[in-house]
Motif scaffolding. Structure first.
Motif, PDB file in Angstrom:
ATOM      1  N   VAL A  81      43.142  52.608  42.939  1.00  0.00           N
ATOM      2  CA  VAL A  81      42.454  52.242  41.691  1.00  0.00           C
ATOM      3  C   VAL A  81      40.938  52.306  41.912  1.00  0.00           C
ATOM      4  O   VAL A  81      40.191  52.838  41.078  1.00  0.00           O
ATOM      5  CB  VAL A  81      42.888  50.839  41.190  1.00  0.00           C
ATOM      6  CG1 VAL A  81      42.041  50.396  40.011  1.00  0.00           C
ATOM      7  CG2 VAL A  81      44.371  50.832  40.824  1.00  0.00           C
ATOM      8  N   LEU A  85      38.169  54.590  39.976  1.00  0.00           N
ATOM      9  CA  LEU A  85      36.981  54.035  39.307  1.00  0.00           C
ATOM     10  C   LEU A  85      35.707  54.766  39.745  1.00  0.00           C
ATOM     11  O   LEU A  85      34.823  55.042  38.931  1.00  0.00           O
ATOM     12  CB  LEU A  85      36.859  52.543  39.605  1.00  0.00           C
ATOM     13  CG  LEU A  85      37.250  51.617  38.453  1.00  0.00           C
ATOM     14  CD1 LEU A  85      38.696  51.776  38.050  1.00  0.00           C
ATOM     15  CD2 LEU A  85      36.934  50.181  38.768  1.00  0.00           C
ATOM     16  N   LEU A 116      37.368  49.377  32.313  1.00  0.00           N
ATOM     17  CA  LEU A 116      38.129  49.685  33.532  1.00  0.00           C
ATOM     18  C   LEU A 116      37.742  48.745  34.673  1.00  0.00           C
ATOM     19  O   LEU A 116      38.592  48.248  35.406  1.00  0.00           O
ATOM     20  CB  LEU A 116      37.817  51.116  33.986  1.00  0.00           C
ATOM     21  CG  LEU A 116      38.646  52.241  33.390  1.00  0.00           C
ATOM     22  CD1 LEU A 116      38.275  53.551  34.048  1.00  0.00           C
ATOM     23  CD2 LEU A 116      40.129  51.956  33.599  1.00  0.00           C
ATOM     24  N   LYS A 117      36.440  48.532  34.797  1.00  0.00           N
ATOM     25  CA  LYS A 117      35.941  47.681  35.888  1.00  0.00           C
ATOM     26  C   LYS A 117      36.485  46.250  35.752  1.00  0.00           C
ATOM     27  O   LYS A 117      36.918  45.630  36.729  1.00  0.00           O
ATOM     28  CB  LYS A 117      34.412  47.672  35.834  1.00  0.00           C
ATOM     29  CG  LYS A 117      33.775  47.438  37.161  1.00  0.00           C
ATOM     30  CD  LYS A 117      32.309  47.761  37.081  1.00  0.00           C
ATOM     31  CE  LYS A 117      31.562  46.942  38.103  1.00  0.00           C
ATOM     32  NZ  LYS A 117      30.142  46.955  37.869  1.00  0.00           N
ATOM     33  N   LEU A 119      39.213  45.347  34.250  1.00  0.00           N
ATOM     34  CA  LEU A 119      40.669  45.287  34.441  1.00  0.00           C
ATOM     35  C   LEU A 119      41.081  45.542  35.880  1.00  0.00           C
ATOM     36  O   LEU A 119      42.183  45.162  36.290  1.00  0.00           O
ATOM     37  CB  LEU A 119      41.331  46.379  33.584  1.00  0.00           C
ATOM     38  CG  LEU A 119      41.614  46.087  32.117  1.00  0.00           C
ATOM     39  CD1 LEU A 119      42.360  47.264  31.524  1.00  0.00           C
ATOM     40  CD2 LEU A 119      42.455  44.825  31.965  1.00  0.00           C
ATOM     41  N   ALA A 120      40.221  46.237  36.634  1.00  0.00           N
ATOM     42  CA  ALA A 120      40.586  46.745  37.964  1.00  0.00           C
ATOM     43  C   ALA A 120      41.289  45.717  38.872  1.00  0.00           C
ATOM     44  O   ALA A 120      42.302  46.040  39.485  1.00  0.00           O
ATOM     45  CB  ALA A 120      39.366  47.333  38.648  1.00  0.00           C
ATOM     46  N   LEU A 123      44.968  45.695  38.344  1.00  0.00           N
ATOM     47  CA  LEU A 123      45.726  46.954  38.343  1.00  0.00           C
ATOM     48  C   LEU A 123      46.168  47.338  39.755  1.00  0.00           C
ATOM     49  O   LEU A 123      45.431  47.144  40.718  1.00  0.00           O
ATOM     50  CB  LEU A 123      44.870  48.085  37.760  1.00  0.00           C
ATOM     51  CG  LEU A 123      44.465  47.928  36.290  1.00  0.00           C
ATOM     52  CD1 LEU A 123      43.460  49.009  35.903  1.00  0.00           C
ATOM     53  CD2 LEU A 123      45.676  47.983  35.375  1.00  0.00           C
ATOM     54  N   ALA A 126      46.765  53.837  39.804  1.00  0.00           N
ATOM     55  CA  ALA A 126      45.696  54.606  39.156  1.00  0.00           C
ATOM     56  C   ALA A 126      46.117  55.033  37.740  1.00  0.00           C
ATOM     57  O   ALA A 126      45.301  55.031  36.819  1.00  0.00           O
ATOM     58  CB  ALA A 126      45.354  55.832  39.999  1.00  0.00           C
ATOM     59  N   ASP A 128      47.850  53.452  35.619  1.00  0.00           N
ATOM     60  CA  ASP A 128      47.673  52.342  34.669  1.00  0.00           C
ATOM     61  C   ASP A 128      46.209  52.224  34.260  1.00  0.00           C
ATOM     62  O   ASP A 128      45.890  51.856  33.121  1.00  0.00           O
ATOM     63  CB  ASP A 128      48.148  51.018  35.286  1.00  0.00           C
ATOM     64  CG  ASP A 128      49.651  51.032  35.508  1.00  0.00           C
ATOM     65  OD1 ASP A 128      50.311  51.928  34.945  1.00  0.00           O
ATOM     66  OD2 ASP A 128      50.147  50.172  36.260  1.00  0.00           O
ATOM     67  N   ALA A 129      45.319  52.582  35.182  1.00  0.00           N
ATOM     68  CA  ALA A 129      43.886  52.531  34.862  1.00  0.00           C
ATOM     69  C   ALA A 129      43.555  53.606  33.821  1.00  0.00           C
ATOM     70  O   ALA A 129      42.812  53.353  32.865  1.00  0.00           O
ATOM     71  CB  ALA A 129      43.056  52.737  36.122  1.00  0.00           C
ATOM     72  N   ALA A 132      44.788  52.472  30.478  1.00  0.00           N
ATOM     73  CA  ALA A 132      43.920  51.420  29.910  1.00  0.00           C
ATOM     74  C   ALA A 132      42.637  52.048  29.355  1.00  0.00           C
ATOM     75  O   ALA A 132      42.124  51.631  28.304  1.00  0.00           O
ATOM     76  CB  ALA A 132      43.583  50.390  30.981  1.00  0.00           C
ATOM     77  N   ALA A 133      42.133  53.063  30.053  1.00  0.00           N
ATOM     78  CA  ALA A 133      40.906  53.732  29.583  1.00  0.00           C
ATOM     79  C   ALA A 133      41.183  54.453  28.260  1.00  0.00           C
ATOM     80  O   ALA A 133      40.364  54.411  27.334  1.00  0.00           O
ATOM     81  CB  ALA A 133      40.414  54.718  30.641  1.00  0.00           C
TER      82      ALA A 133
END
Ligand code: MRU
Length: 359
Positions: A81, A85, A116-117, A119-120, A123, A126, A128-129, A132-133
């Motif tokens: 993750v 980022l 993203l930051k 939520l990181a 998480l 990757a 899922d990131a 989310a984005a």
């Protein structure tokens, strides 16, 4: 409004692609472009295939997804993750460098990155990131539509049945995800049953007024007359113009507003004839880091946009051109700034701050 193809849209889920209406072809050809590489998104923004401050914000947010959806981190779990980022931050910087003046582009890209930051820590994958984005980018898109509607309603209160108005460049559905800002005011007034007539100036050098504003107003059934940019004074001398409505690309805290080159000259002419001059923009167009307009970066574009028309040289070979894409209109020339939170009239640091509190 009649249905134009969407200005910007996300097609599919994940993976998906950004689809834009190619505005370089309008009004002669209605062609959509599917962008599934981040370089294509950069290029589309740079050459104005997608343009207008809010629209390039939405395109930038989706462009970020285009740039990260294929990324495969080396590590698994939280470390993967973190790799994603870091990659997203680089993609974001790249996209933001495509055009410097409209603050909405950087704003929208940074919104997705900071989502993203935040939520990181929760998480573990990757993918899922990226999901989310995409969710955040879709929210920015939907939010822009909704803000255009609110802007339209506030602005329509300034117009009466039978009014004739004047606009510059294109701040309509083609410049946003929704009904537009300056033109959104006209669509909202038309929906209320007010009959309007619009003068749209050509907007040299790239003709956003005659190619795009006239195209969408005509399609919506609003009577529109095209004039050359240098006819504004004559139009105001010979016609009763109720108000000028323009968009904005970046507005400083004191209300100084950057918009398409020629806007400031138009505001000076409007002041001379006593015609109210309104800037129409969502609050995301404000750059609260700037006390006034002197710090707004102004994009300079290729000389050929001025020396050539449709690829044909109009200036003598060897003669250069100055081609700033925007100028800054001082707040003192602006009657009011119409936003989704209301109208700052006259625009001052205090009236702007009051709007932000309400927004
Ligand atoms: O160079 P462009 O066509 O992107 O310039 C567009 C404008 O100046 C618009 O008036 C502004 O972005 C506001 S759009 C709602």
């Amino acid at each position: 409004m009649s249905a134009l193809p969407p200005t910007v849209a996300w097609i599919g889920g994940m993976p998906g692609a950004l689809e834009i209406l190619d505005q370089t072809r309008l009004p002669l050809e209605t062609r959509t472009l599917r962008l599934d590489r981040v370089e294509q998104v950069f290029d589309a923004i740079r050459r104005l295939a997608v343009r207008g401050a809010p629209a390039i914000g939405v395109a930038g947010a989706y462009g970020l997804i285009v740039g990260i959806q294929g990324f495969r981190p080396h590590a698994a779990g939280a470390a993967g993750v973190a790799e994603l980022l870091a990659h997203a931050a680089k993609v974001g910087e790249y996209l933001k460098s495509s055009r410097p003046t409209a603050v909405n582009l950087g704003w929208a890209v940074d919104e997705v990155l900071s989502h993203l930051k935040n939520l990181a820590p929760k998480l573990t994958k990757a993918e899922d990131a990226v999901a989310a984005a995409l969710e955040r980018a879709r929210a920015i898109d939907a939010d822009d539509r909704e803000r255009c509607e609110r802007i339209g309603r506030h602005g329509a209160s300034l117009l009466r049945d039978g009014d004739t108005v004047y606009t510059h460049c294109n701040a309509g559905a083609l410049a946003t995800a929704g009904i537009g800002t300056a033109l959104g005011v006209m669509y909202a007034a038309a929906r209320e049953g007010k009959r309007l007539r619009v003068f749209a100036d050509e907007t040299r050098p790239l003709l956003q007024g005659s190619r795009l504003t006239a195209y969408e107003l005509h399609a919506a059934g609003i009577p529109v007359t095209v004039v050359c940019d240098n006819m504004a004074s004559r139009v105001m001398q010979t016609h009763k113009i109720a108000a000028v409505f323009v968009g904005a690309d970046r507005i400083a805290r004191n209300g100084d507003a950057a918009n398409k080159i020629g806007t400031c000259g138009l505001a000076i002419i409007a002041k001379h004839y006593g015609v109210p001059f309104y800037v129409v923009a969502p609050l995301s167009t404000f750059d609260f880091g700037l006390a006034d307009g002197s710090g707004i970066p102004i994009e300079e574009r290729a000389a050929e946009e001025v020396t050539e028309i449709a690829g044909v040289r109009m200036a003598p070979p060897g003669v250069g051109a100055f081609n700033p894409a925007f100028d800054v209109t001082p707040a003192s020339l602006i009657t009011g700034i119409v936003t989704e939170a209301g109208i700052a009239s006259p625009p001052t640091p205090q009236t702007v701050e009051n709007l932000v509190r309400r927004g």
